[in-house]
Every structure is written in structure tokens, then in C-alpha cells.
Motif scaffolding. Structure first.
Motif, PDB file in Angstrom:
ATOM      1  N   UNK A  34      16.025  19.113  51.978  1.00 18.08           N
ATOM      2  CA  UNK A  34      15.153  19.456  50.961  1.00 18.08           C
ATOM      3  C   UNK A  34      14.285  18.375  50.553  1.00 18.08           C
ATOM      4  N   UNK A  35      13.810  17.572  51.625  1.00 19.97           N
ATOM      5  CA  UNK A  35      13.012  16.480  51.171  1.00 19.97           C
ATOM      6  C   UNK A  35      11.732  16.844  50.505  1.00 19.97           C
ATOM      7  N   UNK A  36      11.105  17.924  51.368  1.00 18.42           N
ATOM      8  CA  UNK A  36       9.806  18.604  50.813  1.00 18.42           C
ATOM      9  C   UNK A  36       9.988  19.108  49.475  1.00 18.42           C
ATOM     10  N   UNK A  37      10.888  19.277  49.062  1.00 15.97           N
ATOM     11  CA  UNK A  37      10.967  19.884  47.425  1.00 15.97           C
ATOM     12  C   UNK A  37      11.226  18.786  46.587  1.00 15.97           C
ATOM     13  N   UNK A  38      11.420  17.453  46.996  1.00 16.11           N
ATOM     14  CA  UNK A  38      11.951  16.296  46.059  1.00 16.11           C
ATOM     15  C   UNK A  38      10.705  15.757  45.250  1.00 16.11           C
ATOM     16  N   UNK A  39      10.864  15.424  44.133  1.00 18.28           N
ATOM     17  CA  UNK A  39       9.931  14.572  43.398  1.00 18.28           C
ATOM     18  C   UNK A  39       9.610  13.498  43.746  1.00 18.28           C
ATOM     19  N   UNK A  40      10.494  12.878  44.857  1.00 18.29           N
ATOM     20  CA  UNK A  40      10.326  11.530  45.311  1.00 18.29           C
ATOM     21  C   UNK A  40       9.967  11.515  46.928  1.00 18.29           C
ATOM     22  N   UNK A  41       9.006  12.459  47.303  1.00 12.83           N
ATOM     23  CA  UNK A  41       8.855  12.800  48.465  1.00 12.83           C
ATOM     24  C   UNK A  41       8.355  11.746  49.213  1.00 12.83           C
ATOM     25  N   UNK A  42       8.742  11.393  50.450  1.00  8.21           N
ATOM     26  CA  UNK A  42       8.563  10.286  51.096  1.00  8.21           C
ATOM     27  C   UNK A  42       9.420   8.974  51.297  1.00  8.21           C
ATOM     28  N   UNK A  43      10.036   8.897  49.995  1.00  9.59           N
ATOM     29  CA  UNK A  43      10.836   7.707  49.588  1.00  9.59           C
ATOM     30  C   UNK A  43      12.283   8.126  49.916  1.00  9.59           C
ATOM     31  N   UNK A  44      12.917   9.606  49.820  1.00 13.73           N
ATOM     32  CA  UNK A  44      13.961   9.844  49.931  1.00 13.73           C
ATOM     33  C   UNK A  44      13.999  10.728  51.114  1.00 13.73           C
ATOM     34  N   UNK A  45      15.234  10.689  51.712  1.00 17.64           N
ATOM     35  CA  UNK A  45      15.640  11.852  52.483  1.00 17.64           C
ATOM     36  C   UNK A  45      16.482  12.680  51.767  1.00 17.64           C
ATOM     37  N   UNK A  46      16.261  13.874  51.440  1.00 11.53           N
ATOM     38  CA  UNK A  46      17.534  14.377  50.658  1.00 11.53           C
ATOM     39  C   UNK A  46      17.967  15.645  51.518  1.00 11.53           C
ATOM     40  N   UNK A  47      19.454  15.705  51.379  1.00 13.73           N
ATOM     41  CA  UNK A  47      20.004  16.821  51.969  1.00 13.73           C
ATOM     42  C   UNK A  47      20.851  17.629  51.065  1.00 13.73           C
ATOM     43  N   UNK A  48      21.078  18.821  50.753  1.00 13.58           N
ATOM     44  CA  UNK A  48      21.621  19.260  49.498  1.00 13.58           C
ATOM     45  C   UNK A  48      22.657  19.866  50.087  1.00 13.58           C
ATOM     46  N   UNK A  49      23.880  19.323  49.948  1.00 14.45           N
ATOM     47  CA  UNK A  49      25.127  19.729  50.460  1.00 14.45           C
ATOM     48  C   UNK A  49      25.592  21.035  49.890  1.00 14.45           C
ATOM     49  N   UNK A  50      26.532  21.763  50.665  1.00 14.60           N
ATOM     50  CA  UNK A  50      26.894  23.052  50.217  1.00 14.60           C
ATOM     51  C   UNK A  50      28.123  22.828  49.249  1.00 14.60           C
ATOM     52  N   UNK A  51      28.232  24.005  48.192  1.00 18.17           N
ATOM     53  CA  UNK A  51      29.466  23.697  47.488  1.00 18.17           C
ATOM     54  C   UNK A  51      30.787  23.820  48.064  1.00 18.17           C
ATOM     55  N   UNK A  52      31.643  22.733  47.793  1.00 19.29           N
ATOM     56  CA  UNK A  52      32.849  22.680  48.495  1.00 19.29           C
ATOM     57  C   UNK A  52      33.097  21.291  49.502  1.00 19.29           C
ATOM     58  N   UNK A  53      32.074  20.596  49.387  1.00 20.46           N
ATOM     59  CA  UNK A  53      31.858  19.458  50.364  1.00 20.46           C
ATOM     60  C   UNK A  53      33.028  18.407  49.996  1.00 20.46           C
ATOM     61  N   UNK A  54      33.912  18.120  50.883  1.00 20.57           N
ATOM     62  CA  UNK A  54      34.995  17.104  50.813  1.00 20.57           C
ATOM     63  C   UNK A  54      34.391  15.721  51.415  1.00 20.57           C
ATOM     64  N   UNK A  55      34.447  14.510  50.561  1.00 21.48           N
ATOM     65  CA  UNK A  55      34.032  13.426  51.198  1.00 21.48           C
ATOM     66  C   UNK A  55      35.053  12.322  50.820  1.00 21.48           C
ATOM     67  N   UNK A  56      34.897  11.020  51.360  1.00 17.84           N
ATOM     68  CA  UNK A  56      35.665  10.045  50.962  1.00 17.84           C
ATOM     69  C   UNK A  56      34.729   8.868  50.895  1.00 17.84           C
ATOM     70  N   UNK A  57      35.013   8.070  49.649  1.00 17.24           N
ATOM     71  CA  UNK A  57      34.002   6.900  49.531  1.00 17.24           C
ATOM     72  C   UNK A  57      34.503   5.437  50.233  1.00 17.24           C
ATOM     73  N   UNK A  58      33.666   4.920  51.027  1.00 19.84           N
ATOM     74  CA  UNK A  58      34.218   3.878  52.068  1.00 19.84           C
ATOM     75  C   UNK A  58      33.865   2.514  51.286  1.00 19.84           C
ATOM     76  N   UNK A  59      32.911   2.541  50.274  1.00 16.90           N
ATOM     77  CA  UNK A  59      32.572   1.370  49.539  1.00 16.90           C
ATOM     78  C   UNK A  59      31.865   1.593  48.368  1.00 16.90           C
TER      79      UNK A  59
END
Length: 72
Positions: free
Chosen positions: A26-51
């Protein structure tokens, strides 16, 4: 036990391996276009924090997608 809450800038860097990116770029929809590369994860994403690292300009959290939990 109380959970500390961050204030100020918190930056998330989430590693999404090829084939596990269930969501939308969704980078083209971001308010910070060009400085952030945003990917909107689908509901239910499982992740682990490494640091978590505290720097002068904010808190940096690195995480990786582990998969998705199906929600009906």
C-alpha cells in the motif's frame, strides 16, 4: 506484572519471506509516500520479535512473519 509502553517513535521492521506475504502493498496510499515501504498484512498474521533496540531517535523492533492463523 505491568507491561512497559513506549512513547515517541516506534519503528517496526517486519521480515516477510517470499510466499508468506498474505496482504497488500500500500505504499501509494501512504501519507509518507516515497519514504516508507508499507505492506498491510492480512488479519491473523503470526510473528515473532527477534530484537528491540532503543536508539536516540526512537525504539526499533525487528520481527519476522511465522505464518497466519485462519480466522473464520
Amino acid at each position: 506484572m505491568p507491561i512497559p509502553v513506549a512513547s515517541g517513535d516506534v519503528h517496526f521492521e517486519i521480515d516477510v519471506p517470499a510466499g508468506k506475504g498474505n496482504g497488500a502493498y500500500v505504499e501509494g496510499l501512504s501519507m509518507q509516500e516515497g519514504s516508507e515501504f508499507e505492506f498491510l498484512l492480512a488479519r491473523g498474521a503470526d510473528y515473532y520479535i527477534s530484537s528491540i533496540e532503543e536508539r536516540e531517535d526512537g525504539i526499533y523492533v525487528k520481527a519476522s512473519i511465522a505464518g497466519f492463523t485462519r480466522e473464520d
